[in-house]
Design an enzyme around this catalytic site. Sequence first.
Site, PDB file in Angstrom:
ATOM      1  N   LYS A   1      50.915  47.418  44.656  1.00 39.86           N
ATOM      2  CA  LYS A   1      51.957  48.418  44.415  1.00 39.86           C
ATOM      3  C   LYS A   1      51.373  49.773  44.035  1.00 39.86           C
ATOM      4  O   LYS A   1      52.069  50.787  44.150  1.00 39.86           O
ATOM      5  CB  LYS A   1      52.840  47.963  43.242  1.00 39.86           C
ATOM      6  CG  LYS A   1      53.474  46.600  43.410  1.00 39.86           C
ATOM      7  CD  LYS A   1      54.734  46.682  44.244  1.00 39.86           C
ATOM      8  CE  LYS A   1      55.564  45.421  44.106  1.00 39.86           C
ATOM      9  NZ  LYS A   1      56.894  45.608  44.742  1.00 39.86           N
TER      10      LYS A   1
ATOM     11  N   TYR B   1      48.933  38.275  42.108  1.00 43.06           N
ATOM     12  CA  TYR B   1      49.970  38.485  41.087  1.00 43.06           C
ATOM     13  C   TYR B   1      50.023  37.422  40.000  1.00 43.06           C
ATOM     14  O   TYR B   1      50.727  37.614  38.998  1.00 43.06           O
ATOM     15  CB  TYR B   1      51.339  38.682  41.735  1.00 43.06           C
ATOM     16  CG  TYR B   1      52.158  37.439  41.973  1.00 43.06           C
ATOM     17  CD1 TYR B   1      51.784  36.521  42.945  1.00 43.06           C
ATOM     18  CD2 TYR B   1      53.304  37.183  41.232  1.00 43.06           C
ATOM     19  CE1 TYR B   1      52.538  35.397  43.167  1.00 43.06           C
ATOM     20  CE2 TYR B   1      54.064  36.051  41.452  1.00 43.06           C
ATOM     21  CZ  TYR B   1      53.672  35.159  42.418  1.00 43.06           C
ATOM     22  OH  TYR B   1      54.413  34.032  42.633  1.00 43.06           O
TER      23      TYR B   1
ATOM     24  N   TYR C   1      63.615  44.589  38.508  1.00 41.45           N
ATOM     25  CA  TYR C   1      63.739  43.539  39.532  1.00 41.45           C
ATOM     26  C   TYR C   1      65.165  43.024  39.403  1.00 41.45           C
ATOM     27  O   TYR C   1      65.397  41.851  39.250  1.00 41.45           O
ATOM     28  CB  TYR C   1      62.695  42.461  39.179  1.00 41.45           C
ATOM     29  CG  TYR C   1      62.450  41.353  40.154  1.00 41.45           C
ATOM     30  CD1 TYR C   1      62.046  41.603  41.474  1.00 41.45           C
ATOM     31  CD2 TYR C   1      62.574  40.016  39.758  1.00 41.45           C
ATOM     32  CE1 TYR C   1      61.779  40.562  42.334  1.00 41.45           C
ATOM     33  CE2 TYR C   1      62.300  38.970  40.616  1.00 41.45           C
ATOM     34  CZ  TYR C   1      61.899  39.256  41.906  1.00 41.45           C
ATOM     35  OH  TYR C   1      61.614  38.217  42.766  1.00 41.45           O
TER      36      TYR C   1
ATOM     37  N   THR D   1      64.019  46.521  44.149  1.00 43.79           N
ATOM     38  CA  THR D   1      64.591  46.547  45.486  1.00 43.79           C
ATOM     39  C   THR D   1      66.086  46.230  45.426  1.00 43.79           C
ATOM     40  O   THR D   1      66.493  45.262  44.795  1.00 43.79           O
ATOM     41  CB  THR D   1      63.893  45.507  46.375  1.00 43.79           C
ATOM     42  OG1 THR D   1      62.493  45.746  46.315  1.00 43.79           O
ATOM     43  CG2 THR D   1      64.380  45.605  47.810  1.00 43.79           C
TER      44      THR D   1
ATOM     45  N   ASP E   1      59.058  49.476  36.855  1.00 47.85           N
ATOM     46  CA  ASP E   1      59.843  48.977  37.977  1.00 47.85           C
ATOM     47  C   ASP E   1      60.532  47.688  37.549  1.00 47.85           C
ATOM     48  O   ASP E   1      59.881  46.757  37.069  1.00 47.85           O
ATOM     49  CB  ASP E   1      58.923  48.714  39.179  1.00 47.85           C
ATOM     50  CG  ASP E   1      59.704  48.590  40.474  1.00 47.85           C
ATOM     51  OD1 ASP E   1      60.850  49.074  40.535  1.00 47.85           O
ATOM     52  OD2 ASP E   1      59.171  48.012  41.424  1.00 47.85           O
TER      53      ASP E   1
ATOM     54  N   ARG F   1      59.026  30.599  47.216  1.00 48.08           N
ATOM     55  CA  ARG F   1      58.948  29.341  46.472  1.00 48.08           C
ATOM     56  C   ARG F   1      60.033  28.387  46.946  1.00 48.08           C
ATOM     57  O   ARG F   1      60.895  27.982  46.169  1.00 48.08           O
ATOM     58  CB  ARG F   1      59.098  29.614  44.974  1.00 48.08           C
ATOM     59  CG  ARG F   1      57.972  30.446  44.345  1.00 48.08           C
ATOM     60  CD  ARG F   1      58.220  30.800  42.879  1.00 48.08           C
ATOM     61  NE  ARG F   1      59.268  31.800  42.725  1.00 48.08           N
ATOM     62  CZ  ARG F   1      59.069  33.125  42.782  1.00 48.08           C
ATOM     63  NH1 ARG F   1      57.855  33.595  42.978  1.00 48.08           N
ATOM     64  NH2 ARG F   1      60.078  33.971  42.643  1.00 48.08           N
TER      65      ARG F   1
ATOM     66  N   GLU G   1      64.863  51.534  46.500  1.00 51.18           N
ATOM     67  CA  GLU G   1      65.224  51.434  45.091  1.00 51.18           C
ATOM     68  C   GLU G   1      65.890  52.722  44.614  1.00 51.18           C
ATOM     69  O   GLU G   1      65.805  53.760  45.264  1.00 51.18           O
ATOM     70  CB  GLU G   1      63.975  51.187  44.226  1.00 51.18           C
ATOM     71  CG  GLU G   1      63.135  50.014  44.707  1.00 51.18           C
ATOM     72  CD  GLU G   1      62.177  49.496  43.658  1.00 51.18           C
ATOM     73  OE1 GLU G   1      62.264  49.931  42.492  1.00 51.18           O
ATOM     74  OE2 GLU G   1      61.334  48.662  44.024  1.00 51.18           O
TER      75      GLU G   1
END
Lengths: 397, 397
Positions: free
Chosen positions: A237, A228, A113, A329, A111, A127, A185
């Site tokens: 996931k 994570y 990103y 995504t 996957d 963040r 996705e």
Amino acid sequence: MSWLDLPSGTPFGPANLPLGVFSPAGDDRRRTGVAIGDLVLDLAAATGDPVHATGTLNAFLARGPRAWAELRAQLTGWVTDPAHRGAVEPHLHPRDGVALHLPVEVADYVDFYSSRHHAENLGRILRPGTPPLSPNWRHLPIGYHGRAGSVAVSGTAVVRPHGQSQTRDEPPVFGPTQRLDLEAEVGFVVGAGSAPGTPVPVSAFPDHVFGVCLVNDWSARDLQAWEYQPLGPFLSKSFLTSVSPWVVPLAALAAARVPAPERDPEPLPYLRDDDHPWGLDLALEVRVNGHLVSCPPFGCTYWTGAQQLAHLTVNGAALRTGDLYASGTVSGPAPDQWGSLVELSWGGRQPLPLPDGTARTFLEDGDVVTITATAPGTDGSRIGLGEVTGRVEPARC
Amino acid sequence: MSWLDLPSGTPFGPANLPLGVFSPAGDDRRRTGVAIGDLVLDLAAATGDPVHATGTLNAFLARGPRAWAELRAQLTGWVTDPAHRGAVEPHLHPRDGVALHLPVEVADYVDFYSSRHHAENLGRILRPGTPPLSPNWRHLPIGYHGRAGSVAVSGTAVVRPHGQSQTRDEPPVFGPTQRLDLEAEVGFVVGAGSAPGTPVPVSAFPDHVFGVCLVNDWSARDLQAWEYQPLGPFLSKSFLTSVSPWVVPLAALAAARVPAPERDPEPLPYLRDDDHPWGLDLALEVRVNGHLVSCPPFGCTYWTGAQQLAHLTVNGAALRTGDLYASGTVSGPAPDQWGSLVELSWGGRQPLPLPDGTARTFLEDGDVVTITATAPGTDGSRIGLGEVTGRVEPARC
């Protein structure tokens, strides 16, 4: 044009011809089919080739791009030339009467990103006060391996997973996820493998990738936040990744190719794609309980499938038939183009109103999520990628 | 005791009986074998069971723990009772004349991070001035999915991978890794799968895991440092993971079971293992070019294989026959017990002297890394896990 009586505006017209695996009503045997209009053509029966009776697309895909093109030419002839009517018609099944299965036995699942808007949104939500993109983001397509054994076909129940989560400085707790999310996705299906130690250049993308599907990478955001660091997402996931049953060949997407967004800074040479633009103008739609909640545009994705493949293999990692890699995504710049609830509800702080009077931060038991997509076809029609759907079921005790 | 003429102190005595896949000299057909002394017994020929002629252990392992126990009892009888000599002897091959293959077709590969000493060392090296363990570390076995297609049998060449790396605020550069490392690990081979949505409790570990092997999770530290935020290691690990060819059954390790270290804080209920201690007293040895550089003790690993399995499945993820999960780098408290060069050279700052007068920070072209392990056997002997070895080859242009 087809001699078949196709519904007007069907997403499965003669310019599409996606492959999948089905079993007819009352017959458990899985065979390869091609979707045409509201019908499915049984390729095992129509071609007599046992490769289409193996129950997955893998053996056929392993034959490589020449075999893919030959089959496509044959199928195009069949559905457009009335002379083939007698040979084809006996092997057609109503699509709503067949069972659709996982089209490929997934070898490795990766996957990425690669939507800048998605990555920036996540950075701002998770963040705040720091740069939204990590320093590496514009230099390489960030990705990670997911659980191949949890990839399942559209329609598979989404059982709310258990796991650990933690808030503030409290000790972690164990229970069903409270932040179950969707991720819209696009997936790339590798047909032809590659040898270990031999990177696949951007230019060789269509020599290895057979086609695309839709992917919902279900995510448990509370589990993810706790687990994570430092090695990435794991149980958040790995409970389920759903894919659409029809794999649309790259050959059907020739008219959907668009230049990718400008990259700044210029990528390192192995990622340059000026001569091989593989942006794809796919228009995704995300629905929750039938209500349209987002229209993510795949064309603005920063890194293309060709660049992802080049990156994935540049260290010498081999490809295998059945490898699946997903875009990450897909989110566009506008709020109604964001491809996950964590974005649409801005981290759960702004519930997303639905037309039925309810609102969502994250998914509730009973919710049905459906992702669809269309693209320009080579004949001026719009072709479809079908759908990937799933219903959220309560956690099991 | 065996009627076979076994070498004194052989790691493959009658209390071991590990399974692997081999092909005899001059014969490409792969079949299941059991290592006994300096010999390999051809199970396809000796049992007549076609499951042992499939070329991987998967089909046999899928039969489940009862079948594993029955075969083990049969094999124990064969090698200990001279009455079987006539039936067994024709199917023995000298071990140094056979080719050894990947024992299982790997379904999903997961790598954990369960040695506290290793994780603390990495934290101190990479993030000085902050707590060495991330806040989640003592609450759950941190892990991530790796690339199943890159798992290869011991002896496979370790071609130095290319990738991106970055130092200070300079733009990233592309080239062969300058920080190629080894990671000494123990792997668990899943034989019997599980259903989606059904977590496997700590107590069911031996119902699913057939046995253990040795793993070298080759790592490119410079690639890893640049790529791993925020989704974890990817290309820095996916070029190759080597495994030993012999899978030692859990049944052979009954005398090696030890309590795991005390956990503080007490784990959440699904990770409690008071009644199911699966610490394993495996004594690992790591050699570079024949020189012993480290003796990692597996017994002090914080999270056991049983806890890792419970965690891996607690979200409902299914197990498949052929799933492989590894412990993460095994390091003990003392510097001569650290299982990676990044620890042994303290981030490359303190070259590790070798007895041949050279020194290593990271691996050089031509270096040969060999990991071995032994454990107490049920008959008072020491049994061996064999070895996982690999030679570093120069990067390809």
